[in-house]
Design an enzyme around this catalytic site. Structure first.
Site, PDB file in Angstrom:
ATOM      1  N   ARG A  80       0.968  -1.306   0.046  1.00 34.86           N
ATOM      2  CA  ARG A  80       0.121   0.175   0.028  1.00 34.86           C
ATOM      3  C   ARG A  80       0.893   1.322   0.029  1.00 34.86           C
ATOM      4  NH1 ARG A  80      -4.567   0.175   4.491  1.00 34.86           N
ATOM      5  NH2 ARG A  80      -2.639   0.752   5.921  1.00 34.86           N
ATOM      6  N   LYS A 183      -2.856   6.362   1.203  1.00 38.65           N
ATOM      7  CA  LYS A 183      -2.488   6.714   2.664  1.00 38.65           C
ATOM      8  C   LYS A 183      -1.672   7.998   2.942  1.00 38.65           C
ATOM      9  CE  LYS A 183      -2.697   4.432   7.207  1.00 38.65           C
ATOM     10  NZ  LYS A 183      -4.400   4.368   7.155  1.00 38.65           N
ATOM     11  N   GLU A 219     -16.345   6.390   3.632  1.00 36.55           N
ATOM     12  CA  GLU A 219     -15.643   6.045   4.763  1.00 36.55           C
ATOM     13  C   GLU A 219     -16.231   6.388   5.866  1.00 36.55           C
ATOM     14  OE1 GLU A 219     -11.593   4.569   4.765  1.00 36.55           O
ATOM     15  OE2 GLU A 219     -11.330   6.128   3.426  1.00 36.55           O
TER      16      GLU A 219
HETATM   17  C1  LIG Z   1      -5.441   3.437   7.469  1.00 32.19           C
HETATM   18  C2  LIG Z   1      -6.747   3.932   6.992  1.00 32.19           C
HETATM   19  C3  LIG Z   1      -7.919   3.056   7.278  1.00 32.19           C
HETATM   20  C4  LIG Z   1      -7.639   1.357   7.690  1.00 32.19           C
HETATM   21  O1  LIG Z   1      -6.617   0.769   7.026  1.00 32.19           O
HETATM   22  P1  LIG Z   1      -5.804  -0.596   7.860  1.00 32.19           P
HETATM   23  O2  LIG Z   1      -5.279  -1.035   7.036  1.00 32.19           O
HETATM   24  O3  LIG Z   1      -7.297  -1.332   8.178  1.00 32.19           O
HETATM   25  O4  LIG Z   1      -5.516   0.005   9.289  1.00 32.19           O
HETATM   26  C5  LIG Z   1      -9.044   3.268   6.722  1.00 32.19           C
HETATM   27  N1  LIG Z   1      -9.297   4.355   6.053  1.00 32.19           N
HETATM   28  C6  LIG Z   1      -8.462   5.569   6.239  1.00 32.19           C
HETATM   29  C7  LIG Z   1      -8.653   6.607   5.584  1.00 32.19           C
HETATM   30  C8  LIG Z   1      -6.996   5.190   6.467  1.00 32.19           C
HETATM   31  O5  LIG Z   1      -6.013   6.206   6.271  1.00 32.19           O
END
Ligand SMILES: *Cc1c(COP(=O)(O)O)cnc(C)c1O
Length: 339
Positions: A80, A183, A219
């Site tokens: 990722r 991210k 989200e």
């Molecule tokens: C990090 C994150 C998540 C959760 O991802 P995980 O890999 O399960 O920790 C979900 N939404 C957003 C916007 C994030 O930044």
């Protein structure tokens, strides 16, 4: 043994002994460096500071009953971060460097890994930033990759407690073809005002809808959304959501438990059809949601009648945690043991 109040640690920053760093210069990554400083020396014109060239990861390591430390699905985080790096035009951190960095950061701070049974874990924060000076809008030519760790307490101190959320009709977190699926810090900057508004009104987080039509759920704050309807686990499909590794794992567990899994657009109105809903991510695994308020339509959706999380969310939560702590066999091969 370190004397910390492990069970009451917040989800926050605790200073540890070391962090690791690596610079990308002249088209290549250098040697991994170990530092005991909490500070970095950064050029004031660094592209990360001005143009948001940065990406991060969040992952955890767990101490098992057997005294072994397990890191959960690090390859997924590495992949990722590669996608995020490409998304905002940064140098990609090779898998081997990522692995070496997280394992070194854990081993150098072994005394900060919370003991088994406290519900706490070691949170790892890999960070990639444009460190090269840029005044014109252009990707940097130098990057800094670092990993720090911090022990974090159990997310739910009073147990696995449902929360309330509100629908953010006045804010968008990410544009349809924007950076929502990476991210990167910019998405967080864009979501802060909605989050603060929600907190101010007594909600745990704001639920973001798709920015184009405001019809579908994207989200749940900084976490993915899922709903349970009968024997089906349903989670939104959208270009502007971050692919959560927790969500991916929960989908595998749901299938393993004999459930159907649907990844598709989830209209807001469907909220009234779910038996259980929740938010999922590394920090909490699952935050069960008991109430969702839509101030614009006046709708209020309610779940978990007795104030407790639903049975399916609870089962998924317990199974994932059991695998992470090594209490249950790692049938999906998700854990890497730190040696
Ligand atoms: C990090 C994150 C998540 C959760 O991802 P995980 O890999 O399960 O920790 C979900 N939404 C957003 C916007 C994030 O930044």
């Amino acid at each position: 043994m370190l004397n910390l109040d492990w069970s009451h640690l917040p989800f926050g920053y605790v200073k540890t002994d070391y962090n690791v760093r690596c610079y990308y210069r002249d088209g290549k990554w250098g040697e991994l460096e170990i530092s005991s400083s909490e500070f970095i020396n950064l050029h004031m014109a660094a592209s990360s500071l001005h143009y948001g060239q940065e990406a991060f990861e969040g992952m955890k390591a767990f101490m098992g009953k057997d005294g072994k430390i397990r890191v959960f699905r690090w390859e997924e985080n590495a992949r990722r971060m590669e996608s995020s790096a490409n998304g905002v035009m940064m140098a990609v951190v090779p898998n081997e460097l990522f692995k070496k960095a997280i394992l070194t950061a854990i081993k150098m701070n072994e005394r900060f890994v919370p003991p088994y049974g406290t519900g706490a874990s070691l949170y790892l924060r890999p960070l990639l930033i444009g460190s090269g000076a840029r005044v014109g809008v252009k990707p940097a030519d130098e990057y800094l990759f670092m990993v720090f760790v911090t022990p974090v307490g159990p997310y739910f101190k009073e147990g696995f407690k449902p929360v309330s959320m509100m629908i953010a009709r006045d804010h968008d977190r990410a544009a349809p073809k924007g950076t929502g699926r990476y991210k990167v810090g910019g998405n967080y900057a864009a979501s802060l005002s909605a989050g603060e508004e929600a907190h101010h009104d007594g909600f745990a987080a704001a639920i973001f809808l798709d920015a184009r039509e405001k019809k579908y759920i994207d989200e749940a704050g900084p976490a993915n959304f899922f709903g349970i309807k009968g024997n089906t686990y349903i989670t939104p499909k959208s270009d502007s959501i971050l692919p959560s590794i927790t969500n991916k794992s929960l989908m595998d567990l749901a299938r393993d438990m004999g459930m159907e899994v649907e990844v598709r657009p989830v209209p807001v109105e469907e909220l009234k059809e779910f038996d259980e809903v929740g938010a999922c991510g590394t920090a909490a695994v699952i935050s069960p949601i008991c109430r969702i308020v839509d101030h614009v339509t006046g709708e209020e959706y309610k779940y978990c009648s007795n104030g407790e999380a639903g049975p399916v969310s609870t089962k998924l939560y317990k199974r994932l945690q059991a695998i992470q702590y090594g209490d249950e066999p790692d049938v999906f091969n998700w854990n890497t043991i730190v040696e």
